[in-house]
Design a protein around this motif. Structure first.
Motif, PDB file in Angstrom:
ATOM      1  N   THR A 176      -1.474  13.730   9.730  1.00  0.00           N
ATOM      2  CA  THR A 176      -2.654  13.403  10.532  1.00  0.00           C
ATOM      3  C   THR A 176      -2.696  11.883  10.711  1.00  0.00           C
ATOM      4  O   THR A 176      -1.796  11.178  10.255  1.00  0.00           O
ATOM      5  N   GLY A 177      -3.699  11.367  11.388  1.00  0.00           N
ATOM      6  CA  GLY A 177      -3.896   9.918  11.491  1.00  0.00           C
ATOM      7  C   GLY A 177      -2.733   9.209  12.171  1.00  0.00           C
ATOM      8  O   GLY A 177      -2.186   9.688  13.166  1.00  0.00           O
ATOM      9  N   ILE A 193       1.346   4.951   0.403  1.00  0.00           N
ATOM     10  CA  ILE A 193       0.597   6.055   1.011  1.00  0.00           C
ATOM     11  C   ILE A 193       1.378   7.347   0.788  1.00  0.00           C
ATOM     12  O   ILE A 193       2.584   7.395   1.033  1.00  0.00           O
ATOM     13  N   PHE A 215      -3.454   9.806   0.824  1.00  0.00           N
ATOM     14  CA  PHE A 215      -4.189   8.751   0.116  1.00  0.00           C
ATOM     15  C   PHE A 215      -3.320   7.513  -0.003  1.00  0.00           C
ATOM     16  O   PHE A 215      -2.103   7.566   0.180  1.00  0.00           O
ATOM     17  N   LYS A 216      -3.990   6.422  -0.358  1.00  0.00           N
ATOM     18  CA  LYS A 216      -3.315   5.136  -0.526  1.00  0.00           C
ATOM     19  C   LYS A 216      -3.558   4.632  -1.943  1.00  0.00           C
ATOM     20  O   LYS A 216      -4.687   4.729  -2.439  1.00  0.00           O
ATOM     21  N   CYS A 229      -8.716   7.804   0.764  1.00  0.00           N
ATOM     22  CA  CYS A 229      -8.116   9.149   0.732  1.00  0.00           C
ATOM     23  C   CYS A 229      -8.624   9.932   1.932  1.00  0.00           C
ATOM     24  O   CYS A 229      -9.743   9.698   2.387  1.00  0.00           O
ATOM     25  N   ARG A 230      -7.834  10.880   2.418  1.00  0.00           N
ATOM     26  CA  ARG A 230      -8.411  11.897   3.298  1.00  0.00           C
ATOM     27  C   ARG A 230      -8.640  13.143   2.464  1.00  0.00           C
ATOM     28  O   ARG A 230      -7.700  13.675   1.860  1.00  0.00           O
ATOM     29  N   ASP A 271     -12.804   6.082   0.134  1.00  0.00           N
ATOM     30  CA  ASP A 271     -12.439   4.996   1.058  1.00  0.00           C
ATOM     31  C   ASP A 271     -10.948   5.036   1.418  1.00  0.00           C
ATOM     32  O   ASP A 271     -10.576   4.617   2.513  1.00  0.00           O
ATOM     33  N   GLU A 307       0.877  -1.163   0.000  1.00  0.00           N
ATOM     34  CA  GLU A 307       0.000   0.000   0.000  1.00  0.00           C
ATOM     35  C   GLU A 307       0.916   1.216   0.000  1.00  0.00           C
ATOM     36  O   GLU A 307       1.660   1.437   0.967  1.00  0.00           O
TER      37      GLU A 307
HETATM   38  P1  TYD Z   1      -3.147   6.413   7.914  1.00  0.00           P
HETATM   39  O1  TYD Z   1      -2.986   7.725   8.571  1.00  0.00           O
HETATM   40  O2  TYD Z   1      -1.958   5.507   7.872  1.00  0.00           O
HETATM   41  O3  TYD Z   1      -4.354   5.606   8.492  1.00  0.00           O
HETATM   42  P2  TYD Z   1      -4.977   5.495   9.920  1.00  0.00           P
HETATM   43  O4  TYD Z   1      -5.161   6.866  10.465  1.00  0.00           O
HETATM   44  O5  TYD Z   1      -6.281   4.782   9.605  1.00  0.00           O
HETATM   45  O6  TYD Z   1      -4.032   4.658  10.667  1.00  0.00           O
HETATM   46  O7  TYD Z   1      -3.735   6.609   6.435  1.00  0.00           O
HETATM   47  C1  TYD Z   1      -3.224   7.445   5.448  1.00  0.00           C
HETATM   48  C2  TYD Z   1      -4.143   7.418   4.255  1.00  0.00           C
HETATM   49  O8  TYD Z   1      -4.084   6.190   3.581  1.00  0.00           O
HETATM   50  C3  TYD Z   1      -5.615   7.612   4.579  1.00  0.00           C
HETATM   51  O9  TYD Z   1      -6.168   8.438   3.568  1.00  0.00           O
HETATM   52  C4  TYD Z   1      -6.243   6.275   4.521  1.00  0.00           C
HETATM   53  C5  TYD Z   1      -5.360   5.552   3.552  1.00  0.00           C
HETATM   54  N1  TYD Z   1      -5.190   4.163   3.944  1.00  0.00           N
HETATM   55  C6  TYD Z   1      -5.976   3.191   3.387  1.00  0.00           C
HETATM   56  O10 TYD Z   1      -6.817   3.455   2.530  1.00  0.00           O
HETATM   57  N2  TYD Z   1      -5.799   1.894   3.759  1.00  0.00           N
HETATM   58  C7  TYD Z   1      -4.893   1.535   4.683  1.00  0.00           C
HETATM   59  O11 TYD Z   1      -4.782   0.323   5.003  1.00  0.00           O
HETATM   60  C8  TYD Z   1      -4.083   2.541   5.269  1.00  0.00           C
HETATM   61  C9  TYD Z   1      -3.047   2.213   6.313  1.00  0.00           C
HETATM   62  C10 TYD Z   1      -4.262   3.843   4.866  1.00  0.00           C
END
Ligand code: TYD
Length: 242
Positions: A98-99, A92, A176-177, A199-200, A197, A90
């Motif tokens: 954030t997150g 990213i 995004f991923k 992306c933020r 799903d 994945e």
């Molecule tokens: P991240 O901050 O790592 O996720 P979380 O806060 O859920 O731990 O996520 C970064 C971006 O990548 C976010 O837009 C969601 C996306 N993402 C996925 O779609 N699938 C995944 O398994 C992960 C880890 C992230």
């Protein structure tokens, strides 16, 4: 075009073989999941919104020289795509901290990341998707250095194109991923989906969330309105099919 055998029943999409062995049919279901699939709800029309949004984004990327697996969208929730051998990474890209980044590292929520961060996680639910680095990727035999460099370059190009595309719709692409795979000739193409799903997406004015983070935070009754808002802003009226 006919669905034949189910070859991959994912958390939110089902992949089927079809008459042409170089192609697959990807059905976007209405499921929404969080926390490694621990929580699952059905959201009305979510599959169609994600498939149409992802198709639009893949077409924009193709116009900008990023090859994708997309062939066509014969139904709002059904994509015809080139068959790929997916690379279990994945990728990213982060423009704003954030997150998980702010949970794991000493950096303040909302910090602008210049240059953007490119992070690679191992796509393996049984290991909870641990973060990789170049030497781990090579030790596990997941990809070569040349392939890692291609993934990085493509992810940054996608970020450049989509940051501008979303900005034109009044949306900040926070992070995004993306996932990639190899076609029958060994070319690395963008696969899977790019939708709210994975992306933020924040409204440029209000900074309101317009993505799956709402569901992760338990705001289940707001999440589809956000997806529809993204759809309405990025799909021109003459391309609307839902
Ligand atoms: P991240 O901050 O790592 O996720 P979380 O806060 O859920 O731990 O996520 C970064 C971006 O990548 C976010 O837009 C969601 C996306 N993402 C996925 O779609 N699938 C995944 O398994 C992960 C880890 C992230």
């Amino acid at each position: 075009m006919e669905k034949k055998e189910l070859i991959n029943g994912g958390k939110v999409k089902s992949v089927f073989t079809t008459d042409n062995e170089d192609q697959v049919i990807i059905e976007f279901r209405d499921d929404m999941t969080a926390g490694d699939g621990e929580r699952k709800e059905v959201m009305n029309n979510k599959g169609a919104y994600n498939a149409v949004i992802s198709t639009k984004i893949f077409r924009v990327l193709e116009e900008n020289g990023v090859e994708t697996q997309l062939i066509d969208l014969p139904q709002p929730n059904v994509m015809l795509a080139k068959k790929l051998e997916m690379i279990p990474i994945e990728v990213i890209v982060r423009n704003i901290a954030t997150g998980s980044l702010v949970r794991k590292y000493p950096i303040a929520d909302g910090t602008k990341l210049e240059p953007p961060i490119v992070q690679m996680d191992f796509k393996a639910d049984e290991y909870h998707d641990p973060m990789l680095n170049d030497s781990i990727i090579k030790a596990l035999g997941i990809a070569t250095q040349e392939e890692i460099d291609i993934l990085t370059e493509k992810a940054l190009k996608i970020n450049e194109v989509l940051t501008e595309f979303f900005a034109d719709a009044g949306i900040i692409l926070v992070d995004f991923k993306v996932e990639f795979g190899k076609d029958k000739d060994g070319n690395i193409l963008l696969g899977d989906e790019i939708s709210p799903d994975g992306c933020r997406l924040w409204d440029s004015e209000t900074l309101d969330m317009l993505d799956k983070e709402l569901f992760r935070k338990g705001k289940d009754n707001e999440v589809m309105d956000a997806y529809v808002e993204v759809y309405n802003r990025i799909i021109p009226d003459d391309e609307k099919v839902i």
